[in-house]
Design an enzyme around this catalytic site. Sequence first.
Site, PDB file in Angstrom:
ATOM      1  N   TYR A  12       0.854  -1.188   0.000  1.00 52.29           N
ATOM      2  CA  TYR A  12       0.000   0.000   0.000  1.00 52.29           C
ATOM      3  C   TYR A  12       0.884   1.230   0.000  1.00 52.29           C
ATOM      4  O   TYR A  12       1.781   1.357   0.838  1.00 52.29           O
ATOM      5  CB  TYR A  12      -0.901  -0.030   1.238  1.00 52.29           C
ATOM      6  CG  TYR A  12      -1.551   1.289   1.583  1.00 52.29           C
ATOM      7  CD1 TYR A  12      -2.304   1.993   0.645  1.00 52.29           C
ATOM      8  CD2 TYR A  12      -1.428   1.826   2.856  1.00 52.29           C
ATOM      9  CE1 TYR A  12      -2.897   3.205   0.978  1.00 52.29           C
ATOM     10  CE2 TYR A  12      -2.033   3.035   3.190  1.00 52.29           C
ATOM     11  CZ  TYR A  12      -2.761   3.722   2.246  1.00 52.29           C
ATOM     12  OH  TYR A  12      -3.341   4.926   2.571  1.00 52.29           O
ATOM     13  N   GLY A  16      -0.869  10.527   2.408  1.00 52.09           N
ATOM     14  CA  GLY A  16      -1.621  11.499   3.205  1.00 52.09           C
ATOM     15  C   GLY A  16      -1.532  11.168   4.680  1.00 52.09           C
ATOM     16  O   GLY A  16      -0.451  10.921   5.218  1.00 52.09           O
ATOM     17  N   GLU A  91     -10.799   4.417   3.817  1.00 55.61           N
ATOM     18  CA  GLU A  91     -10.717   5.331   2.683  1.00 55.61           C
ATOM     19  C   GLU A  91     -12.087   5.655   2.067  1.00 55.61           C
ATOM     20  O   GLU A  91     -12.161   6.403   1.102  1.00 55.61           O
ATOM     21  CB  GLU A  91      -9.780   4.770   1.617  1.00 55.61           C
ATOM     22  CG  GLU A  91      -8.351   4.612   2.104  1.00 55.61           C
ATOM     23  CD  GLU A  91      -7.707   5.929   2.554  1.00 55.61           C
ATOM     24  OE1 GLU A  91      -8.004   6.985   1.970  1.00 55.61           O
ATOM     25  OE2 GLU A  91      -6.909   5.899   3.499  1.00 55.61           O
TER      26      GLU A  91
END
Length: 188
Positions: A12, A16, A91
């Site tokens: 991954y 952010g 997410e």
Amino acid sequence: MSKSADDGTFMYFAFGSNLLKERLQAANPSAAFFTTARLKDYQLEFGVCEAIVGNIWHGGVATIRHSPGSEVWGVVWSISNRNKDTLDEQEGVSKGVYSPLDVWVESGDGGTPPTTTRCRTYQLNNFQPCPPSPPYKHVVCCGARQQGLPVEYCERLQALETNNYTGPTFLDHMRHTLTALEHSSFIG
């Protein structure tokens, strides 16, 4: 040389708030640091999903946009496949906030040929530009420094304008952790 996970884990690429280990591992405890890397031909932007009126950060969140010649630095985490659904949930995939995206990122110290790694990452849907809140920016900057992203890149993140939001956010329950991080040796 290229790498791709096939051992019950997936890679991954975080750029952010999930740069910060404590933020990512709160919902995805199997996440383990793999390397820092850069995503070529993409630009970091901050905004909101047009379909979502508010969010836990009270401002823009990080996303990437294809932009030839640009680059986004981040962290490659190795995560157990059993946490793929929790990462998608974090997410907002089922709500249409972000969509998963497969990308190839490069890592290396400059002295050797770069290693490319196939990673899952996320891109904001229905992007509307919006500056981040000060707490969100703080988490991103702390995570970038915590993970040892390039100094110049950390300085660019620190220079981001915010929306000056001053109310409560998701960060409030993480404040103790971040205060400890600010006083540790890797944040200067």
